[in-house]
Design a protein around this motif. Structure first.
Motif, PDB file in Angstrom:
ATOM      1  N   GLY A  92       0.851  -1.167   0.000  1.00  0.00           N
ATOM      2  CA  GLY A  92       0.000   0.000   0.000  1.00  0.00           C
ATOM      3  C   GLY A  92       0.895   1.227   0.000  1.00  0.00           C
ATOM      4  N   VAL A  93       0.384   2.360  -0.469  1.00  0.00           N
ATOM      5  CA  VAL A  93       1.191   3.571  -0.473  1.00  0.00           C
ATOM      6  C   VAL A  93       1.521   3.936   0.967  1.00  0.00           C
ATOM      7  N   SER A  94       2.816   4.152   1.228  1.00  0.00           N
ATOM      8  CA  SER A  94       3.307   4.382   2.588  1.00  0.00           C
ATOM      9  C   SER A  94       3.906   5.773   2.698  1.00  0.00           C
ATOM     10  N   ASN A  95       3.904   6.305   3.904  1.00  0.00           N
ATOM     11  CA  ASN A  95       4.578   7.582   4.159  1.00  0.00           C
ATOM     12  C   ASN A  95       5.912   7.389   4.862  1.00  0.00           C
ATOM     13  N   VAL A  96       6.470   6.181   4.767  1.00  0.00           N
ATOM     14  CA  VAL A  96       7.781   5.925   5.369  1.00  0.00           C
ATOM     15  C   VAL A  96       8.853   6.765   4.683  1.00  0.00           C
ATOM     16  N   GLY A  97       8.824   6.857   3.359  1.00  0.00           N
ATOM     17  CA  GLY A  97       9.784   7.684   2.640  1.00  0.00           C
ATOM     18  C   GLY A  97       9.301   9.118   2.543  1.00  0.00           C
ATOM     19  N   PRO A  98      10.219  10.075   2.385  1.00  0.00           N
ATOM     20  CA  PRO A  98       9.834  11.490   2.328  1.00  0.00           C
ATOM     21  C   PRO A  98       9.110  11.894   1.056  1.00  0.00           C
ATOM     22  N   PRO A 107      -6.199  11.635   2.981  1.00  0.00           N
ATOM     23  CA  PRO A 107      -5.971  11.326   4.399  1.00  0.00           C
ATOM     24  C   PRO A 107      -5.462   9.911   4.644  1.00  0.00           C
ATOM     25  N   GLY A 108      -5.594   9.042   3.667  1.00  0.00           N
ATOM     26  CA  GLY A 108      -5.129   7.670   3.836  1.00  0.00           C
ATOM     27  C   GLY A 108      -5.059   6.961   2.496  1.00  0.00           C
ATOM     28  N   ALA A 109      -4.602   5.716   2.534  1.00  0.00           N
ATOM     29  CA  ALA A 109      -4.547   4.873   1.335  1.00  0.00           C
ATOM     30  C   ALA A 109      -4.850   3.446   1.761  1.00  0.00           C
ATOM     31  N   THR A 110      -5.267   2.634   0.811  1.00  0.00           N
ATOM     32  CA  THR A 110      -5.619   1.249   1.125  1.00  0.00           C
ATOM     33  C   THR A 110      -4.410   0.504   1.659  1.00  0.00           C
ATOM     34  N   SER A 111      -4.556  -0.078   2.835  1.00  0.00           N
ATOM     35  CA  SER A 111      -3.444  -0.804   3.467  1.00  0.00           C
ATOM     36  C   SER A 111      -3.731  -2.300   3.406  1.00  0.00           C
ATOM     37  N   PHE A 112      -3.041  -2.957   2.490  1.00  0.00           N
ATOM     38  CA  PHE A 112      -3.221  -4.388   2.283  1.00  0.00           C
ATOM     39  C   PHE A 112      -2.499  -5.179   3.379  1.00  0.00           C
ATOM     40  N   PRO A 113      -2.761  -6.485   3.460  1.00  0.00           N
ATOM     41  CA  PRO A 113      -2.010  -7.289   4.428  1.00  0.00           C
ATOM     42  C   PRO A 113      -0.503  -7.169   4.207  1.00  0.00           C
ATOM     43  N   GLN A 114       0.242  -7.348   5.289  1.00  0.00           N
ATOM     44  CA  GLN A 114       1.693  -7.395   5.168  1.00  0.00           C
ATOM     45  C   GLN A 114       2.061  -8.496   4.173  1.00  0.00           C
ATOM     46  N   VAL A 115       3.203  -8.350   3.519  1.00  0.00           N
ATOM     47  CA  VAL A 115       3.566  -9.223   2.394  1.00  0.00           C
ATOM     48  C   VAL A 115       3.573 -10.694   2.792  1.00  0.00           C
ATOM     49  N   ILE A 116       4.074 -11.023   3.968  1.00  0.00           N
ATOM     50  CA  ILE A 116       4.159 -12.430   4.360  1.00  0.00           C
ATOM     51  C   ILE A 116       2.766 -13.061   4.389  1.00  0.00           C
ATOM     52  N   THR A 117       1.747 -12.274   4.754  1.00  0.00           N
ATOM     53  CA  THR A 117       0.369 -12.778   4.768  1.00  0.00           C
ATOM     54  C   THR A 117      -0.150 -12.951   3.354  1.00  0.00           C
ATOM     55  N   THR A 118       0.057 -11.946   2.510  1.00  0.00           N
ATOM     56  CA  THR A 118      -0.397 -12.047   1.119  1.00  0.00           C
ATOM     57  C   THR A 118       0.292 -13.196   0.398  1.00  0.00           C
ATOM     58  N   GLY A 428       1.334  -3.991  10.045  1.00  0.00           N
ATOM     59  CA  GLY A 428       2.760  -4.285  10.009  1.00  0.00           C
ATOM     60  C   GLY A 428       3.602  -3.057   9.756  1.00  0.00           C
ATOM     61  N   ASN A 429       4.805  -3.275   9.223  1.00  0.00           N
ATOM     62  CA  ASN A 429       5.711  -2.140   8.995  1.00  0.00           C
ATOM     63  C   ASN A 429       5.658  -1.682   7.528  1.00  0.00           C
ATOM     64  N   TYR A 430       6.352  -0.597   7.256  1.00  0.00           N
ATOM     65  CA  TYR A 430       6.341   0.032   5.932  1.00  0.00           C
ATOM     66  C   TYR A 430       4.905   0.246   5.440  1.00  0.00           C
ATOM     67  N   ALA A 431       4.052   0.624   6.367  1.00  0.00           N
ATOM     68  CA  ALA A 431       2.655   0.908   6.039  1.00  0.00           C
ATOM     69  C   ALA A 431       2.428   2.409   6.123  1.00  0.00           C
ATOM     70  N   GLY A 432       1.341   2.856   5.564  1.00  0.00           N
ATOM     71  CA  GLY A 432       1.010   4.269   5.622  1.00  0.00           C
ATOM     72  C   GLY A 432      -0.109   4.522   6.605  1.00  0.00           C
ATOM     73  N   VAL A 433      -1.060   5.348   6.213  1.00  0.00           N
ATOM     74  CA  VAL A 433      -2.257   5.614   6.994  1.00  0.00           C
ATOM     75  C   VAL A 433      -3.396   4.878   6.310  1.00  0.00           C
ATOM     76  N   ALA A 434      -3.993   3.926   7.008  1.00  0.00           N
ATOM     77  CA  ALA A 434      -5.037   3.102   6.399  1.00  0.00           C
ATOM     78  C   ALA A 434      -6.315   3.904   6.190  1.00  0.00           C
ATOM     79  N   CYS A 435      -7.152   3.423   5.266  1.00  0.00           N
ATOM     80  CA  CYS A 435      -8.450   4.058   5.021  1.00  0.00           C
ATOM     81  C   CYS A 435      -9.330   4.000   6.262  1.00  0.00           C
ATOM     82  N   GLY A 436      -9.187   2.969   7.031  1.00  0.00           N
ATOM     83  CA  GLY A 436      -9.968   2.713   8.228  1.00  0.00           C
ATOM     84  C   GLY A 436      -9.597   1.330   8.715  1.00  0.00           C
ATOM     85  N   TYR A 437     -10.109   0.919   9.849  1.00  0.00           N
ATOM     86  CA  TYR A 437      -9.742  -0.378  10.413  1.00  0.00           C
ATOM     87  C   TYR A 437     -10.982  -1.161  10.842  1.00  0.00           C
ATOM     88  N   ILE A 438     -10.908  -2.463  10.686  1.00  0.00           N
ATOM     89  CA  ILE A 438     -11.853  -3.381  11.303  1.00  0.00           C
ATOM     90  C   ILE A 438     -11.029  -4.307  12.182  1.00  0.00           C
TER      91      ILE A 438
END
Length: 770
Positions: A92-98, A107-118, A428-438
């Motif tokens: 998913g698009v992350s804000n880890v890099g500048p 305000p957010g982007a779709t945050s998919f499962p961490q790679v190991i899960t996918t 997980g890590n290298y994630a951005g701001v999710a659209c929302g959470y369940i």
């Protein structure tokens, strides 16, 4: 199921975001700029190579050096804006890099499962589909002035040691799976428009990088001592597939040394292998400040100018960090590196920018120019994130079977554990701001009445202060769900794990709650790496165990869907789960893949380790039963040799293994047809894992994955699956000299419980060689 808060967030997001975003000005070649619009490098109809050469020819040395770093400087006199190369899009698009930030319409982007899960889905079409969604959202954010177009993802390192804190970022331990993931995710990110790129992906970290900070050794000082055999057989496989099959636009070299040479200063790795042998059409970038690291921390060169020169001459095109920008000009003046070398580096980076359309004028009229805030966090994108989580969940144990839970029988559910009501832990890590959470608690709440108790204050679980409430909840409920495991405080970048057990007093909490539970107890684990849960496997009070990895923004809904049977689980473990004693006397710094009985060395991954496991690579249960039958498969394959190779001393090892380079590989494939019958009562998706056990030899793997396919089979029906195995690629092995060879003789193919022998025989000029 999608919660009401998430739907509301989506509607709010889609309804108002267009009004708060700012359109992006042209990066270069603004049609309104009378000075540059008629220059050759701004003529989109000219070949990109000609345009790049024209631009480089107009730059001064100082301007060229300013373009060698991630925060590339503007060249105002030629109408070039500054550019930040560093953006991240691991899942998913992350804000880890500048290069990417949230706000102003995004305000957010779709945050998919961490790679190991996918990766546990073993679904290549899913991997590419996620890449397409991520690049849609990345382009939309670029158009809104909030993101870049060069993304330093995916991470395709092998998950070699179960303690590695960044193993969660990878597709697991098998080279074929990791390489296949890389190629498909990259295709999704970059698009299929010939030379034009949607975004530019980057496969990292090249190579033999899989240690962050263990027992006083960190990645900045580590010298990975790796054999030619393991480099060719394991560590380089995903990178080669990423470049040759995925056509990736970038490769990132790593912090560590390999056999005494920093990867970012090694011409054998960068220029000879990645650029020339594999044919990279793109740029090579350093991990952030890698050049500075090998000068300041590894003391590889005497002066910073020598460090800069070594990197550029080795084939590095771009420095994530300031080092090349500070020291390259002086390196040229001292004669350590030529301006022509710098031109070569810029040719590679500028070519990628032109392939991205950054020199084609107005972004809004280019392909993908219509993407904006309306294309981020869409219901379809969030639905794919939920589906990815469902497909990645692995059912490890299911006694009885207890699962799936009946909503009629289990109306009150106790939800217990430090990960039972988490949000950011799920991404997980290298994630951005999710659209929302369940959260898991919210997900379960859509199926049954819940009683929630945290049990532990956090995953470190240092106190039993909250045990009482958890035990009481379990004693009242019809069933108990324990959501335990790890988070980024336990495994992360620069944080390797000390052991494989559940942290703190988590195991004690699980056992006490299970003992008190009125109904069945189900253990759900969130983690990137494997956990030794042998105690739970052997506890008759624990009816089922589920691994969810880090399941992304909708992970709680996916977990609930699996537990209550809306989804029939089909995930398989992409890494071996070892017992705690596996790591006893096993340094993370020991890189050898193969076991050594004389040294007491156990070997690594399912390919070379034969000892006791908690769960094997590829393990995963279903709510139905699949039966496999081989419908057709050859029993003998002729491996055609080049005629002039007959009798060559380099062709065979004792006449039993032929060099891949000495065979005619183009059409050498093995076709199998497998019937998959669902003999259970529920529709389900089967993951066909095809292994090959090569003829015996001290340097071959015990077995290796050679193909995998997904197939959905309705209850009581049968599907035929066609599988093609490229003999040279996947039935070959690598000898001690790093030479890939095809063993002659009987290879045993394994699909579930079915075995099929295939004999490979050499053929020279149409005559079988005896």
């Amino acid at each position: 199921m999608v919660s009401a808060p998430l739907i509301f967030f989506s509607l709010l997001f889609l309804g108002f975001s267009w009004h708060t975003s700012k359109a992006l000005e042209p990066f270069a070649c603004d049609p309104k700029d009378e000075v540059t619009r008629n220059l050759p490098f701004c003529q989109a109809k000219l070949p990109i190579e000609d345009r790049v050469k024209d631009l480089i020819g107009r730059l001064t040395l100082s301007e060229k050096v300013g373009l060698l770093v991630n925060n590339a400087a503007a060249v105002s006199r030629l109408g070039l804006d500054g550019y930040e190369w560093w953006s991240e899009a691991l899942h998913g698009v992350s804000n880890v890099g500048p290069g990417t930030k949230f706000g102003a319409g995004f305000p957010g982007a779709t945050s998919f499962p961490q790679v190991i899960t996918t990766a546990a889905s073993f679904n290549t079409t899913l991997w590419e589909a996620i890449g397409r969604v991520v690049s849609d959202e990345a382009r939309a954010m670029y158009n809104g002035g909030m993101g870049g177009l060069t993304y330093w993802s995916p991470n395709v390192n092998i998950f070699r040691d179960p303690r590695w804190g960044r193993g969660q970022e990878t597709p697991g331990e098998d080279p074929l799976v990791v390489g296949t993931y890389a190629a498909n995710y990259v295709r999704g990110l970059q698009g299929n428009d010939g030379e034009r790129l949607k975004v530019a992906a980057c496969c990292k970290h090249f190579t033999a990088y899989d240690l962050d900070n263990w027992n006083g050794v960190d990645r900045f000082h580590f010298n990975a001592k790796v054999s030619k055999q393991d480099i060719e057989d394991t560590f380089d496989v995903p990178f080669r597939m990423c470049v040759k099959e995925g056509k990736v636009a970038s490769v990132m070299c790593s912090y560590n040394q390999v056999n005494g040479i920093p990867t970012c200063a090694d011409p054998n790795l960068l220029r000879r292998t990645v650029r020339n042998e594999w044919g990279l059409n793109g740029y090579i970038v350093s991990d952030c400040d890698s050049v500075g690291v090998y000068y300041d921390k590894q003391h590889y060169t005497s002066t910073p100018e020598e460090a800069a020169a070594d990197a550029i001459k080795a084939g590095l095109d771009l420095d994530c960090g300031p080092f090349l920008g500070i020291h390259t000009e002086d390196a040229v003046k001292r004669g350590l590196v030529s301006e022509a070398d710098i031109n070569g580096a810029l040719f590679n980076t500028l070519t990628v920018q032109m392939r991205l359309g950054m020199f084609d004028g107005e972004p809004s009229v280019q392909p993908y120019g219509n993407l904006g805030p309306k294309d981020v966090c869409t219901p379809a994108h969030q639905g794919l994130a939920l589906e990815a989580a469902r497909q990645g969940i692995v059912l490890l144990n299911n006694h009885g079977p207890t699962l799936p839970l009946s909503t009629r029988r289990y109306r009150t559910i106790a939800i217990i554990g430090p990960n039972a009501n988490v949000t950011v832990t799920m991404i997980g890590n290298y994630a951005g701001v999710a659209c929302g959470y369940i959260t898991p608690l919210q997900g379960m709440g859509s199926y049954a009445r819940t009683i929630y108790q945290q049990g532990c204050a956090d995953v470190s679980c240092v106190s039993d202060q909250r045990f009482g409430g958890a035990i009481n909840a379990a004693s009242q409920a019809d069933a108990t769900i324990l959501v335990m495991g790890l988070d980024q405080s336990m495994e992360a970048e620069f944080r390797d794990r000390a052991g494989l057990l559940l942290p703190g007093r988590q195991q004690e909490l699980v056992s006490k709650v299970a003992m008190a539970s009125k109904g069945p107890t189900i253990l759900v684990l969130m983690s990137g790496g494997p956990i030794d849960v042998s105690f739970a496997m052997n506890d008759p009070k624990i009816s089922a165990i589920l691994w969810a990895g880090y399941p992304g923004q909708s992970g709680g809904a996916a977990i609930a869907d699996v537990l209550f049977g809306t989804t029939n689980p089909g995930g398989k473990l992409p890494m071996t789960w070892y017992p705690q004693d596996y790591i006893t006397n096993l340094p993370m710094t020991e890189m050898a893949m193969r076991s050594s009985r004389s040294k007491g060395y156990p070997g690594r991954t399912y390919r070379f380790y034969k000892g006791k496991v908690v769960y094997p690579f590829g393990h995963g249960l279903s709510y139905t039963i699949f039966v496999h039958t081989i419908a057709s498969a050859p029993t003998m394959i002729s491996v055609t040799l080049d005629g002039h190779r007959r009798g060559s001393g380099n062709t065979t090892i004792s006449g039993k293994a032929i060099r891949v380079t000495h065979t005619r590989c183009n059409r050498l494939s093995l076709g199998i047809e497998v019937d998959v019958k669902n003999v259970g009562s529920k529709d389900g998706t089967d993951t066909l894992l095809v292994y090959s056990k090569p003829p015996a030899g001290h340097w071959v793997p015990h077995k290796q994955l050679v193909a995998f396919e997904k197939v959905h089979v309705a209850a009581g029906t049968q599907q035929r699956v066609k599988i093609n195995i490229h003999v040279c690629k996947y039935l070959s092995v690598v000898d001690r000299s790093g030479i890939r060879r095809i063993p002659m003789g009987e290879h045993s193919l394994h699909i579930g419980n079915v075995m099929h022998p295939v004999s490979l025989q050499p053929l020279v000029l149409g005559v079988i060689k005896t």
